[in-house]
Design an enzyme around this catalytic site. Structure first.
Site, PDB file in Angstrom:
ATOM      1  N   ASP A 149     -48.639-101.091  29.285  1.00 49.12           N
ATOM      2  CA  ASP A 149     -49.008 -99.905  28.519  1.00 49.12           C
ATOM      3  C   ASP A 149     -50.372 -99.448  29.036  1.00 49.12           C
ATOM      4  O   ASP A 149     -51.013-100.148  29.835  1.00 49.12           O
ATOM      5  CB  ASP A 149     -49.074-100.264  27.030  1.00 49.12           C
ATOM      6  CG  ASP A 149     -49.591 -99.117  26.185  1.00 49.12           C
ATOM      7  OD1 ASP A 149     -49.096 -97.989  26.347  1.00 49.12           O
ATOM      8  OD2 ASP A 149     -50.490 -99.355  25.357  1.00 49.12           O
TER       9      ASP A 149
ATOM     10  N   ALA B  70     -53.445 -97.088  26.987  1.00 48.81           N
ATOM     11  CA  ALA B  70     -54.533 -97.224  26.001  1.00 48.81           C
ATOM     12  C   ALA B  70     -54.356 -98.459  25.129  1.00 48.81           C
ATOM     13  O   ALA B  70     -53.310 -98.659  24.522  1.00 48.81           O
ATOM     14  CB  ALA B  70     -54.602 -95.977  25.127  1.00 48.81           C
TER      15      ALA B  70
ATOM     16  N   ALA C 224     -53.791 -94.012  10.970  1.00 47.11           N
ATOM     17  CA  ALA C 224     -53.644 -93.372  12.280  1.00 47.11           C
ATOM     18  C   ALA C 224     -53.061 -94.343  13.306  1.00 47.11           C
ATOM     19  O   ALA C 224     -52.322 -93.932  14.206  1.00 47.11           O
ATOM     20  CB  ALA C 224     -54.987 -92.850  12.767  1.00 47.11           C
TER      21      ALA C 224
ATOM     22  N   MET D 271     -48.841 -96.372  16.359  1.00 46.98           N
ATOM     23  CA  MET D 271     -49.367 -96.316  17.721  1.00 46.98           C
ATOM     24  C   MET D 271     -48.365 -96.875  18.728  1.00 46.98           C
ATOM     25  O   MET D 271     -47.700 -97.876  18.488  1.00 46.98           O
ATOM     26  CB  MET D 271     -50.686 -97.079  17.825  1.00 46.98           C
ATOM     27  CG  MET D 271     -51.508 -96.707  19.059  1.00 46.98           C
ATOM     28  SD  MET D 271     -52.016 -94.968  19.058  1.00 46.98           S
ATOM     29  CE  MET D 271     -53.232 -94.957  17.750  1.00 46.98           C
TER      30      MET D 271
ATOM     31  N   LYS E  16     -46.278 -88.887  20.770  1.00 47.78           N
ATOM     32  CA  LYS E  16     -47.246 -88.351  19.815  1.00 47.78           C
ATOM     33  C   LYS E  16     -46.631 -87.442  18.747  1.00 47.78           C
ATOM     34  O   LYS E  16     -47.108 -87.424  17.601  1.00 47.78           O
ATOM     35  CB  LYS E  16     -48.373 -87.630  20.556  1.00 47.78           C
ATOM     36  CG  LYS E  16     -49.105 -88.511  21.565  1.00 47.78           C
ATOM     37  CD  LYS E  16     -49.440 -89.895  20.990  1.00 47.78           C
ATOM     38  CE  LYS E  16     -50.074 -90.807  22.021  1.00 47.78           C
ATOM     39  NZ  LYS E  16     -50.075 -92.213  21.614  1.00 47.78           N
TER      40      LYS E  16
ATOM     41  N   HIS F  39     -45.264 -89.775  16.312  1.00 41.69           N
ATOM     42  CA  HIS F  39     -46.412 -90.388  15.643  1.00 41.69           C
ATOM     43  C   HIS F  39     -46.865 -89.508  14.469  1.00 41.69           C
ATOM     44  O   HIS F  39     -47.103 -90.012  13.358  1.00 41.69           O
ATOM     45  CB  HIS F  39     -47.541 -90.543  16.668  1.00 41.69           C
ATOM     46  CG  HIS F  39     -48.672 -91.402  16.225  1.00 41.69           C
ATOM     47  ND1 HIS F  39     -49.176 -92.416  17.004  1.00 41.69           N
ATOM     48  CD2 HIS F  39     -49.424 -91.401  15.099  1.00 41.69           C
ATOM     49  CE1 HIS F  39     -50.182 -92.998  16.364  1.00 41.69           C
ATOM     50  NE2 HIS F  39     -50.351 -92.396  15.202  1.00 41.69           N
TER      51      HIS F  39
ATOM     52  N   ARG G  67     -40.703 -94.906  23.048  1.00 43.65           N
ATOM     53  CA  ARG G  67     -40.596 -96.180  22.355  1.00 43.65           C
ATOM     54  C   ARG G  67     -40.133 -95.969  20.907  1.00 43.65           C
ATOM     55  O   ARG G  67     -40.457 -94.950  20.318  1.00 43.65           O
ATOM     56  CB  ARG G  67     -41.965 -96.887  22.347  1.00 43.65           C
ATOM     57  CG  ARG G  67     -42.511 -97.167  23.715  1.00 43.65           C
ATOM     58  CD  ARG G  67     -43.937 -97.658  23.629  1.00 43.65           C
ATOM     59  NE  ARG G  67     -44.507 -97.800  24.973  1.00 43.65           N
ATOM     60  CZ  ARG G  67     -45.741 -97.486  25.296  1.00 43.65           C
ATOM     61  NH1 ARG G  67     -46.569 -97.023  24.387  1.00 43.65           N
ATOM     62  NH2 ARG G  67     -46.175 -97.650  26.532  1.00 43.65           N
TER      63      ARG G  67
ATOM     64  N   ASP H  31     -49.950-103.508  23.610  1.00 45.47           N
ATOM     65  CA  ASP H  31     -50.846-103.843  22.490  1.00 45.47           C
ATOM     66  C   ASP H  31     -50.310-103.399  21.146  1.00 45.47           C
ATOM     67  O   ASP H  31     -51.017-103.469  20.139  1.00 45.47           O
ATOM     68  CB  ASP H  31     -52.226-103.217  22.724  1.00 45.47           C
ATOM     69  CG  ASP H  31     -52.191-101.696  22.620  1.00 45.47           C
ATOM     70  OD1 ASP H  31     -51.421-101.071  23.385  1.00 45.47           O
ATOM     71  OD2 ASP H  31     -52.901-101.135  21.780  1.00 45.47           O
TER      72      ASP H  31
END
Length: 272
Positions: free
Chosen positions: A12, A14, A45, A49, A53, A56, A160, A186
């Site tokens: 990944d 970030a 927020a 993750m 987006k 999200h 994802r 992460d």
């Protein structure tokens, strides 16, 4: 390299290889809602993750507290028009800060160099758009990090936790079977992405969105509190099905060795 060993690792971006603590998207999400008079927490927020987006934003709007705040503020249910309006603002804010969050996490560049010396290819997947990740990748390259493949969620049927970005990466790198590939991330959605693709999966703790702390915060935190926070994140990864969880990215080297041993044992079992 023996054909029974790992041939590629998919990282990944970030929170895994760059942007320690995964702060760029968090700041942009918080500010996007704040300008509409709705204060969301960093925990809210971070919850979705790793996803594309737009999805999200849909999930944030679906959270009970935020959903109720939206209805109170605007007198109506949030709809797709709202989702896309939020996304446009989010995108603009994110582009302003991305360059400042593209530095590789400690140990990432050294790890990738070491993997390449072993003949292992380097792939990457991301919830960022192509325009976003091109900006991040250009900055990361200045620091010495450049994967062999980058696939975004907009370039496959869905992001994802679907496996499509991983499968496209396998094609780009021309690696198979997928049991010779490792997905590292992460977030829980990173782990699910790798599982659905049939790859080994590894969750990273320090620097992750799951932990949500900067390098300085980790250094200054009481060791017992930090250990408890890491344990909670580790359990989330393991409960999601991760094969391994590591403290920091540089620890992946030892995991690759362990996976190689398992692959060789599996190969010997079938041959025998």
């Amino acid at each position: 390299m023996d054909r029974g060993e790992v041939e590629a690792v998919i990282f990944d971006w970030a929170g895994t290889t760059v942007d320690y603590g995964c702060f760029a998207p968090v700041q942009a999400f918080v500010e996007t809602f704040r300008i509409r008079g709705i204060d969301i927490t960093t925990e809210e927020a971070r919850e979705p993750m790793g996803l594309a987006k737009l999805e999200h934003i849909r999930i944030i709007l679906g959270m009970n507290r935020i959903h109720n705040l939206w209805n109170a503020a605007f007198g109506k249910e949030p709809d797709e028009k709202d989702v896309h309006a939020l996304y446009r603002d989010f995108e603009g804010m994110l582009f302003k800060v991305l360059k400042n969050h593209a530095k590789p996490v400690p140990g990432a560049v050294e790890l990738v160099s070491r993997l390449r010396r072993q003949g292992i290819k380097i792939g990457s997947t991301t919830g960022y758009t192509r325009e976003m990740i091109d900006l991040v990748a250009a900055e990361a390259k200045k620091w010495g990090y450049k994967p062999d493949s980058i696939v975004t969620s907009a370039e496959v049927p869905s992001g994802r936790p679907a496996p499509w970005m991983c499968l496209q990466t396998a094609m780009n790198l021309q690696v198979y079977p997928l049991s010779k590939m490792v997905k590292v991330g992460d977030t829980v959605s990173d782990i699910e992405e790798g599982i659905f693709a049939g790859m080994w999966t590894v969750g990273v703790l320090k620097g992750s969105s799951e932990i949500g702390l900067s390098e300085q915060e980790i250094k200054e935190m009481d060791p017992y509190r930090l250990q408890a926070r890491m344990k909670r994140a580790e359990n989330r990864f393991l409960n999601a099905g991760a094969d391994f969880v590591i403290d920091e990215i540089g620890d992946l080297w030892d995991i690759i060795d362990r996976i190689n041993h398992r692959l060789v044992e599996r190969k010997d079992f079938f041959i025998g």
